[in-house]
Design an enzyme around this catalytic site. Structure first.
Site, PDB file in Angstrom:
ATOM      1  N   ASP A   9       0.865  -1.183   0.000  1.00  0.00           N
ATOM      2  CA  ASP A   9       0.000   0.000   0.000  1.00  0.00           C
ATOM      3  C   ASP A   9       0.899   1.228   0.000  1.00  0.00           C
ATOM      4  OD1 ASP A   9      -2.035  -1.795   0.205  1.00  0.00           O
ATOM      5  OD2 ASP A   9      -2.691  -1.202   2.205  1.00  0.00           O
ATOM      6  N   ASP A 131     -15.220  -4.397  -1.406  1.00  0.00           N
ATOM      7  CA  ASP A 131     -14.822  -4.098  -0.034  1.00  0.00           C
ATOM      8  C   ASP A 131     -16.073  -3.979   0.825  1.00  0.00           C
ATOM      9  OD1 ASP A 131     -12.199  -3.981  -0.960  1.00  0.00           O
ATOM     10  OD2 ASP A 131     -12.363  -1.850  -1.410  1.00  0.00           O
TER      11      ASP A 131
END
Length: 241
Positions: A9, A131
């Site tokens: 990330d 998500d």
């Protein structure tokens, strides 16, 4: 056997990890994205999951240089997500070497655009980002909740040929408290041939063993690596690519 996909990330060009998707909780790690990618490749991994957190928050791809460096200097199959909102964004992602593009917010907000990308690039190169928070799909870097429930959302794109889905249980992300294995098993019951990628909560090797026994095709994990809970070399030997 389950496929292992280490994750990177990125914020401001640096590797970070969030807790439950909260940007104020970010922890910055010392190694550069390229350093980590090279280590992953050296240990025998074939895939890498890269998330542009700046892009997810600002609604356009930001950390393209990191993607370009990784794909230029490694042979990893990279799936890239975060901030892919326009034709220019997705073209740039593929032009800079990504094998797959992970798309979530656009699939919720602009399904016609998502369908066009499926036609242009092929369903096999697109990963549907699903998500989940409290049973509903979240978008925009997990900053917004939608009114879409998980299974119908997946089904709408499954019918268009999508077979790759990355599902993150936001409540578990970055918590190192185990994965939502029951959720993933439910998804696989509805879509047995789905190339489902589990994400969120991997804390140790045993979590991956449990997912493998449950028949989950793939898993993404990041924080457990950086915090020293998982040894990539040991894991690669037990679950060879």
């Amino acid at each position: 056997m389950i496929q292992l996909i280490p994750a990177i990330d990125i914020i401001d060009g640096h590797c970070v990890r969030l807790t439950k998707g909260q940007y104020e909780s970010k922890k910055v790690y010392d190694l550069s994205p390229l350093d980590i990618a090279r280590d992953v490749e050296r240990l025998g991994y074939k895939r890498l999951h890269v998330v542009d957190l700046d892009g997810a928050k600002s609604n356009h791809v930001v950390n393209m240089e990191a993607l370009r460096e990784i794909t230029k200097h490694t042979k990893l199959l990279v799936d890239f997500g975060g901030g892919i909102k326009t034709d220019e964004d997705i073209k740039a992602v593929f032009d800079n070497g990504a094998t797959y593009a992970t798309v979530g917010s656009i699939a919720v907000r602009q399904p016609e655009l998502m369908k066009r990308w499926i036609d242009i690039y092929g369903a096999d190169r697109l990963i549907l980002g699903a998500d989940v928070k409290d049973g509903f799909i979240s978008i925009s870097g997990w900053q917004e909740s939608s009114e879409l429930r998980l299974i119908p959302f997946i089904r709408s794109y499954y019918e268009l040929g999508i077979r790759r889905v990355l599902c993150t249980d936001i409540s578990r992300d970055g918590m190192l408290q185990g994965t939502a294995v029951d959720l993933y098993k439910e998804i696989m019951q509805h879509f047995p041939d789905l190339q489902l990628i589990a994400s969120g909560g991997v804390s140790n090797e045993q979590d991956i063993v449990i997912l493998n026994k449950a028949g989950i095709p793939a898993v993404v994990f990041g924080k457990a690596i950086y915090e020293g809970h998982i040894d990539l070399a040991t894991l690669a030997a037990k679950f060879p690519s």
